[in-house]
Scaffold this motif. Structure first.
Motif, PDB file in Angstrom:
ATOM      1  N   LEU A  36     -13.252 -23.408 -13.768  1.00 50.75           N
ATOM      2  CA  LEU A  36     -12.916 -22.118 -13.160  1.00 50.75           C
ATOM      3  C   LEU A  36     -13.278 -22.102 -11.676  1.00 50.75           C
ATOM      4  O   LEU A  36     -12.505 -21.599 -10.838  1.00 50.75           O
ATOM      5  CB  LEU A  36     -13.659 -20.997 -13.888  1.00 50.75           C
ATOM      6  N   LEU A  37     -14.437 -22.657 -11.326  1.00 48.06           N
ATOM      7  CA  LEU A  37     -14.822 -22.693  -9.921  1.00 48.06           C
ATOM      8  C   LEU A  37     -13.920 -23.616  -9.116  1.00 48.06           C
ATOM      9  O   LEU A  37     -13.542 -23.289  -7.974  1.00 48.06           O
ATOM     10  CB  LEU A  37     -16.282 -23.148  -9.802  1.00 48.06           C
ATOM     11  N   ALA A  38     -13.571 -24.765  -9.702  1.00 47.17           N
ATOM     12  CA  ALA A  38     -12.705 -25.704  -8.994  1.00 47.17           C
ATOM     13  C   ALA A  38     -11.322 -25.113  -8.764  1.00 47.17           C
ATOM     14  O   ALA A  38     -10.689 -25.373  -7.730  1.00 47.17           O
ATOM     15  CB  ALA A  38     -12.612 -27.006  -9.779  1.00 47.17           C
ATOM     16  N   ALA A  72     -12.139 -28.713  -5.818  1.00 47.74           N
ATOM     17  CA  ALA A  72     -12.963 -29.567  -6.677  1.00 47.74           C
ATOM     18  C   ALA A  72     -14.366 -29.768  -6.106  1.00 47.74           C
ATOM     19  O   ALA A  72     -15.362 -29.624  -6.813  1.00 47.74           O
ATOM     20  CB  ALA A  72     -12.273 -30.911  -6.874  1.00 47.74           C
ATOM     21  N   LEU A  73     -14.480 -30.084  -4.800  1.00 46.75           N
ATOM     22  CA  LEU A  73     -15.784 -30.382  -4.226  1.00 46.75           C
ATOM     23  C   LEU A  73     -16.664 -29.147  -4.157  1.00 46.75           C
ATOM     24  O   LEU A  73     -17.814 -29.153  -4.608  1.00 46.75           O
ATOM     25  CB  LEU A  73     -15.612 -30.995  -2.832  1.00 46.75           C
ATOM     26  N   LYS A  74     -16.114 -28.073  -3.584  1.00 46.43           N
ATOM     27  CA  LYS A  74     -16.920 -26.869  -3.441  1.00 46.43           C
ATOM     28  C   LYS A  74     -17.240 -26.272  -4.812  1.00 46.43           C
ATOM     29  O   LYS A  74     -18.343 -25.742  -5.036  1.00 46.43           O
ATOM     30  CB  LYS A  74     -16.203 -25.848  -2.565  1.00 46.43           C
ATOM     31  N   GLY A  75     -16.307 -26.338  -5.733  1.00 51.15           N
ATOM     32  CA  GLY A  75     -16.572 -25.853  -7.083  1.00 51.15           C
ATOM     33  C   GLY A  75     -17.701 -26.615  -7.749  1.00 51.15           C
ATOM     34  O   GLY A  75     -18.556 -26.027  -8.420  1.00 51.15           O
ATOM     35  N   LEU A 128     -25.707 -29.563   0.792  1.00 47.65           N
ATOM     36  CA  LEU A 128     -24.326 -30.042   0.802  1.00 47.65           C
ATOM     37  C   LEU A 128     -23.336 -28.884   0.747  1.00 47.65           C
ATOM     38  O   LEU A 128     -22.292 -28.920   1.409  1.00 47.65           O
ATOM     39  CB  LEU A 128     -24.099 -30.994  -0.368  1.00 47.65           C
ATOM     40  N   LEU A 129     -23.668 -27.869  -0.032  1.00 50.39           N
ATOM     41  CA  LEU A 129     -22.787 -26.705  -0.100  1.00 50.39           C
ATOM     42  C   LEU A 129     -22.700 -26.008   1.251  1.00 50.39           C
ATOM     43  O   LEU A 129     -21.620 -25.578   1.683  1.00 50.39           O
ATOM     44  CB  LEU A 129     -23.277 -25.737  -1.169  1.00 50.39           C
ATOM     45  N   GLY A 130     -23.822 -25.878   1.945  1.00 49.73           N
ATOM     46  CA  GLY A 130     -23.806 -25.278   3.278  1.00 49.73           C
ATOM     47  C   GLY A 130     -22.995 -26.094   4.255  1.00 49.73           C
ATOM     48  O   GLY A 130     -22.258 -25.539   5.087  1.00 49.73           O
ATOM     49  N   ARG A 131     -23.093 -27.403   4.155  1.00 53.55           N
ATOM     50  CA  ARG A 131     -22.320 -28.263   5.059  1.00 53.55           C
ATOM     51  C   ARG A 131     -20.829 -28.154   4.778  1.00 53.55           C
ATOM     52  O   ARG A 131     -20.015 -28.052   5.704  1.00 53.55           O
ATOM     53  CB  ARG A 131     -22.785 -29.713   4.894  1.00 53.55           C
ATOM     54  N   VAL A 132     -20.448 -28.140   3.518  1.00 55.76           N
ATOM     55  CA  VAL A 132     -19.030 -28.015   3.169  1.00 55.76           C
ATOM     56  C   VAL A 132     -18.498 -26.649   3.563  1.00 55.76           C
ATOM     57  O   VAL A 132     -17.364 -26.509   4.042  1.00 55.76           O
ATOM     58  CB  VAL A 132     -18.836 -28.258   1.653  1.00 55.76           C
ATOM     59  N   ARG A 178     -15.284 -26.048   5.812  1.00 56.89           N
ATOM     60  CA  ARG A 178     -14.109 -25.396   5.213  1.00 56.89           C
ATOM     61  C   ARG A 178     -14.506 -24.017   4.704  1.00 56.89           C
ATOM     62  O   ARG A 178     -14.696 -23.817   3.511  1.00 56.89           O
ATOM     63  CB  ARG A 178     -13.545 -26.244   4.076  1.00 56.89           C
ATOM     64  N   PRO A 179     -14.668 -23.039   5.626  1.00 57.22           N
ATOM     65  CA  PRO A 179     -15.049 -21.693   5.170  1.00 57.22           C
ATOM     66  C   PRO A 179     -13.944 -21.050   4.355  1.00 57.22           C
ATOM     67  O   PRO A 179     -12.760 -21.376   4.496  1.00 57.22           O
ATOM     68  CB  PRO A 179     -15.299 -20.938   6.476  1.00 57.22           C
ATOM     69  N   LEU A 180     -14.346 -20.114   3.507  1.00 59.99           N
ATOM     70  CA  LEU A 180     -13.349 -19.427   2.680  1.00 59.99           C
ATOM     71  C   LEU A 180     -12.447 -18.534   3.499  1.00 59.99           C
ATOM     72  O   LEU A 180     -11.331 -18.229   3.097  1.00 59.99           O
ATOM     73  CB  LEU A 180     -14.068 -18.597   1.611  1.00 59.99           C
ATOM     74  N   GLY A 181     -12.851 -18.116   4.654  1.00 55.91           N
ATOM     75  CA  GLY A 181     -12.036 -17.253   5.499  1.00 55.91           C
ATOM     76  C   GLY A 181     -12.919 -16.351   6.321  1.00 55.91           C
ATOM     77  O   GLY A 181     -14.082 -16.108   5.996  1.00 55.91           O
TER      78      GLY A 181
END
Length: 245
Positions: free
Chosen positions: A21-23, A28-31, A220-224, A228-231
């Motif tokens: 669901l998250l992916a 895929a990566l951020k999920g 890693l989540l902060g770096r991603v 690639r921010p959500l908006g």
């Protein structure tokens, strides 16, 4: 094999379905990183409960290491040099040694600490008696001359030396009820020290690994997210441009 299949199925169906669901929403990566942060955060709470317990929940409810136990040694063994009070033991209470706690008469009860100490000393005493019986009876062919709990009189004493509880077990012969002869030997003294073991070690390792992996996934989540921010977040006063037809 069945245990592995159950574990794999549960891992795929439970965390795996959340990851899917998250992916589907974040990629895929951020999920994966979002699911990893949540999963390892849950493991921190779980392993902390295993290690330290909660109100109404005792500690050590998860994986356990080696329990505390008494390690026997003789007065002449090298380990005896670690405990100065071993050389001061004179076969009974005194010189810093105390008799094992006994149940009070008249319906009283021992304190929790004395009850635990009594249980530990009883275990050390039984181990010393069994070791003596096994070693002596190997060379005896006449069963009436064998050692048995009924013709032995063990007494336990204890002291604390450098923060370690040391037990002394004095085994003397006594007249048995019937069938066995009274042994003929001088009182034998054996010692044992309490090895604290490492009952919390697996839980602490689990907790440390969960904290490390949680921190890694957060970084890693902060770096991603920076890449690639959500908006861009709009303030209430901002308006979107009308879409062209």
């Amino acid at each position: 094999m069945k245990g592995f299949l159950f574990f794999a199925t549960g891992f795929i169906c439970l965390p795996g379905s959340v990851y899917l669901l998250l992916a589907a929403n974040f990629g895929a990566l951020k999920g994966y990183l979002i699911a990893g942060v949540a999963f390892f955060g849950f493991l921190i709470l779980l392993s902390a409960t295993w290690t330290f317990g909660l109100p109404g929940t005792p500690a050590l409810t998860g994986p356990k290491g080696t329990d505390p136990s008494y390690k026997a040694f003789a007065k002449g063994d090298p380990v005896a040099s670690r405990f100065a009070k071993v050389a001061e033991f004179q076969g009974g209470a005194g010189n810093g040694w105390s008799a094992a706690p006994v149940e009070p008469q008249g319906g009283g009860k021992l304190s929790a600490a004395d009850e635990a100490l009594k249980g530990d000393l009883d275990t050390a005493k039984q181990a010393a008696v069994q070791a003596l019986i096994t070693s002596v009876n190997q060379g005896i062919k006449d069963s009436s001359k064998e050692l048995d709990v009924t013709n032995l009189d063990p007494k336990a004493f204890y002291t604390t030396d450098h923060g370690t509880t040391v037990a002394a077990v004095v085994i003397s012969p006594k007249q048995p009820p019937s069938g066995l002869q009274k042994p003929n030997f001088a009182p034998i003294t054996t010692f044992a020290y309490k090895n604290p073991g490492a009952p919390k070690l697996p839980s602490l390792l689990f907790l440390g690994a969960a904290i490390l992996l949680f921190a890694l996934h957060v970084l890693l989540l902060g770096r991603v997210e920076r890449r690639r921010p959500l908006g861009q977040v709009l303030t209430p006063g901002e308006a979107r441009a009308p879409a062209r037809v």
